[in-house]
Scaffold this motif. Sequence first.
Motif, PDB file in Angstrom:
ATOM      1  N   SER A 150       0.835  -1.204   0.000  1.00 58.95           N
ATOM      2  CA  SER A 150       0.000   0.000   0.000  1.00 58.95           C
ATOM      3  C   SER A 150       0.870   1.254   0.000  1.00 58.95           C
ATOM      4  O   SER A 150       0.474   2.298  -0.520  1.00 58.95           O
ATOM      5  N   ILE A 151       2.079   1.158   0.547  1.00 61.26           N
ATOM      6  CA  ILE A 151       3.003   2.297   0.504  1.00 61.26           C
ATOM      7  C   ILE A 151       3.521   2.502  -0.923  1.00 61.26           C
ATOM      8  O   ILE A 151       3.609   3.634  -1.411  1.00 61.26           O
ATOM      9  N   LEU A 153       1.892   1.730  -3.537  1.00 60.34           N
ATOM     10  CA  LEU A 153       0.738   2.235  -4.272  1.00 60.34           C
ATOM     11  C   LEU A 153       0.596   3.738  -4.085  1.00 60.34           C
ATOM     12  O   LEU A 153       0.334   4.480  -5.045  1.00 60.34           O
ATOM     13  N   VAL A 154       0.768   4.194  -2.852  1.00 56.34           N
ATOM     14  CA  VAL A 154       0.685   5.625  -2.569  1.00 56.34           C
ATOM     15  C   VAL A 154       1.751   6.358  -3.379  1.00 56.34           C
ATOM     16  O   VAL A 154       1.476   7.365  -4.041  1.00 56.34           O
ATOM     17  N   ALA A 155       2.968   5.825  -3.379  1.00 56.90           N
ATOM     18  CA  ALA A 155       4.059   6.463  -4.121  1.00 56.90           C
ATOM     19  C   ALA A 155       3.722   6.543  -5.611  1.00 56.90           C
ATOM     20  O   ALA A 155       3.992   7.545  -6.271  1.00 56.90           O
ATOM     21  N   ARG A 156       3.114   5.470  -6.124  1.00 64.40           N
ATOM     22  CA  ARG A 156       2.751   5.467  -7.543  1.00 64.40           C
ATOM     23  C   ARG A 156       1.645   6.459  -7.830  1.00 64.40           C
ATOM     24  O   ARG A 156       1.693   7.198  -8.802  1.00 64.40           O
ATOM     25  N   SER A 157       0.612   6.459  -6.967  1.00 64.15           N
ATOM     26  CA  SER A 157      -0.543   7.295  -7.280  1.00 64.15           C
ATOM     27  C   SER A 157      -0.192   8.780  -7.152  1.00 64.15           C
ATOM     28  O   SER A 157      -0.779   9.613  -7.820  1.00 64.15           O
ATOM     29  N   TYR A 158       0.781   9.116  -6.295  1.00 62.73           N
ATOM     30  CA  TYR A 158       1.216  10.515  -6.215  1.00 62.73           C
ATOM     31  C   TYR A 158       2.383  10.795  -7.163  1.00 62.73           C
ATOM     32  O   TYR A 158       2.997  11.857  -7.101  1.00 62.73           O
ATOM     33  N   ARG A 159       2.709   9.839  -7.987  1.00 62.57           N
ATOM     34  CA  ARG A 159       3.737  10.015  -9.017  1.00 62.57           C
ATOM     35  C   ARG A 159       5.048  10.531  -8.439  1.00 62.57           C
ATOM     36  O   ARG A 159       5.665  11.466  -8.958  1.00 62.57           O
ATOM     37  N   ILE A 160       5.459   9.926  -7.321  1.00 64.20           N
ATOM     38  CA  ILE A 160       6.717  10.315  -6.687  1.00 64.20           C
ATOM     39  C   ILE A 160       7.863   9.991  -7.649  1.00 64.20           C
ATOM     40  O   ILE A 160       7.974   8.880  -8.155  1.00 64.20           O
ATOM     41  N   ARG A 161       8.723  10.994  -7.910  1.00 60.34           N
ATOM     42  CA  ARG A 161       9.799  10.814  -8.881  1.00 60.34           C
ATOM     43  C   ARG A 161      10.900   9.906  -8.333  1.00 60.34           C
ATOM     44  O   ARG A 161      11.092   9.818  -7.122  1.00 60.34           O
ATOM     45  N   VAL A 169      11.484   6.672   0.126  1.00 60.06           N
ATOM     46  CA  VAL A 169      10.565   5.539   0.274  1.00 60.06           C
ATOM     47  C   VAL A 169      11.317   4.209   0.324  1.00 60.06           C
ATOM     48  O   VAL A 169      11.243   3.488   1.316  1.00 60.06           O
TER      49      VAL A 169
END
Lengths: 262, 269
Positions: A150-151, A153-161, A169
């Motif tokens: 889920s972490i 997923l959060v990184a992906r959905s906020y498009r963390i570079r 992360v």
Amino acid sequence: MKMMSGLRLLVWELWLPILIVVVWYFGSESSKSPYFPPLSRIWKAFVDNWFGPGFVHDVVPSLTNLAFGLAVALVVGVGAGLLLAMFPLAADIADPFLQFFRAIPALAVLPALFIVFGTGSTGNVAAIAFGAVWPILLNTLDGIRSIDPSIRLVARSYRIRTPLLVTQVLLPGAMPQITVGIRTSLAIGVVIMVGSEMYVSTAGIGHFVIVAQQTFAIADMWSGILLLGIIGYVLNLGYGVIERWLLRWQPRTHDALAVKGN
Amino acid sequence: MSSTESAASIPAVELSGLGVTYGGPTGREVLRGIDLSVAPGEIVCIVGHSGIGKSTLIRCIAGLQKPTTGEVRIAGIAIDAPPATLALVSQDYGRPLMPWLRVGENVRLPLRGNGLARKVQNERVSDALAVVGLGGAARSYPWQLSGGMQQRVAIARALAYRPQVLLMDEPFASVDAQTRAELEDLLLTLQRDLGITVLLVTHDVDESVYLSDRVVVLGGTPALMQDIVDVPLTGARDQLTTKADPLFIECRTRVLSAIQQSKVVAPVS
């Protein structure tokens, strides 16, 4: 529950070792055995050797090699573990090779490493790095893989570079396991530092111990072994401080219980 | 306001013929033929039995999963990756926060690396935390907060990101009833003040009617859109009076019966 104060904890940890040393010191005073000289003689050899020129001649090169070897293992291990974790296909291909190389005792590779890197300190550094890289690499890889989905997923959905993903992360998320790998590597590093110096070297604590043994300078030999024990202990202790800093975000057990109890 | 009007004519979220099948053409079909158009500033809840594919639907809209058929358009543009104008608050509170980052840094993380000045980032972080009532918690670690507070942090993170569309997947599922009511009202206030579009998945019928302009009922296997219930409640909503309003009860009954019917007529493929 109150935590034991630092001083009380220190006393609690130290009373038995101190007692043993005292008993050893006085108990061995009348020893006539050539193999187990009195502690007073070992201590005198210890002071003569390690508080004198032996420090520069043997201790400094040993610890320098260890530091460089571990630094190489850390950079290569974390870097390769990170890359493999980010490219699962590469990790699948690399896995059998990793398992194979990890299974080779580093001491068995010493002859080959010394041929490639020469018998100078480069050979020692390479040997330490080779032995110490595997626990760090495999723990980094595994630590990143076991980060909560889920972490990710959060990184992906906020498009963390990617640079932020790595530093904020992936590496912190894997840190609990990376620190375990480093601790293992530290122990392996000391073993290979000594082993490689005994095998081929003209300086270093391992070299000193083997020469002392071969020339029947038994008190000197024991003084070297004693020093290695102390170095290992202090390294572990010092690493504990670094580890607590790296994982400073983790709740201490009693804090976590207090929060859950709310 | 002609520019606003023309913008309003483009739906904030548009699903057309969206379907998801897991495991290839012969696999398990979860969603079929979902068509939905959500206007900017609208708040729409999606309800249905647990396991029916609500989370799958939200993941497709978030760009985290590719639908097998159909497409998702956000502000008129078809997506194939998480769009920048959208934020997702997912269902398991606590875990989606990075345990190693302090609360403030958790909220800041999505803002970093986008050329946003540090000062602006700081303002957005402290504003968002203040809005969810956690102004003093920026320096805490997530584990030092209760479950409800952690969920507020996740909401603050989404708000600081300033999305045009906010997706929420059972955001209040794991908090106690009192906190839940507070968070529902917080969401309504924020949605009204910021004018964002909200799509929220829930299995709680009361919650869906209380929050929504429209309630979408999913049902059947594979899940189809069974019904769309308009909720014509006007003015500010309130936990006590709104939930006693005859109109609320009527809508609630319609949603409930749609869910129950969907169970009876579930087609077997």
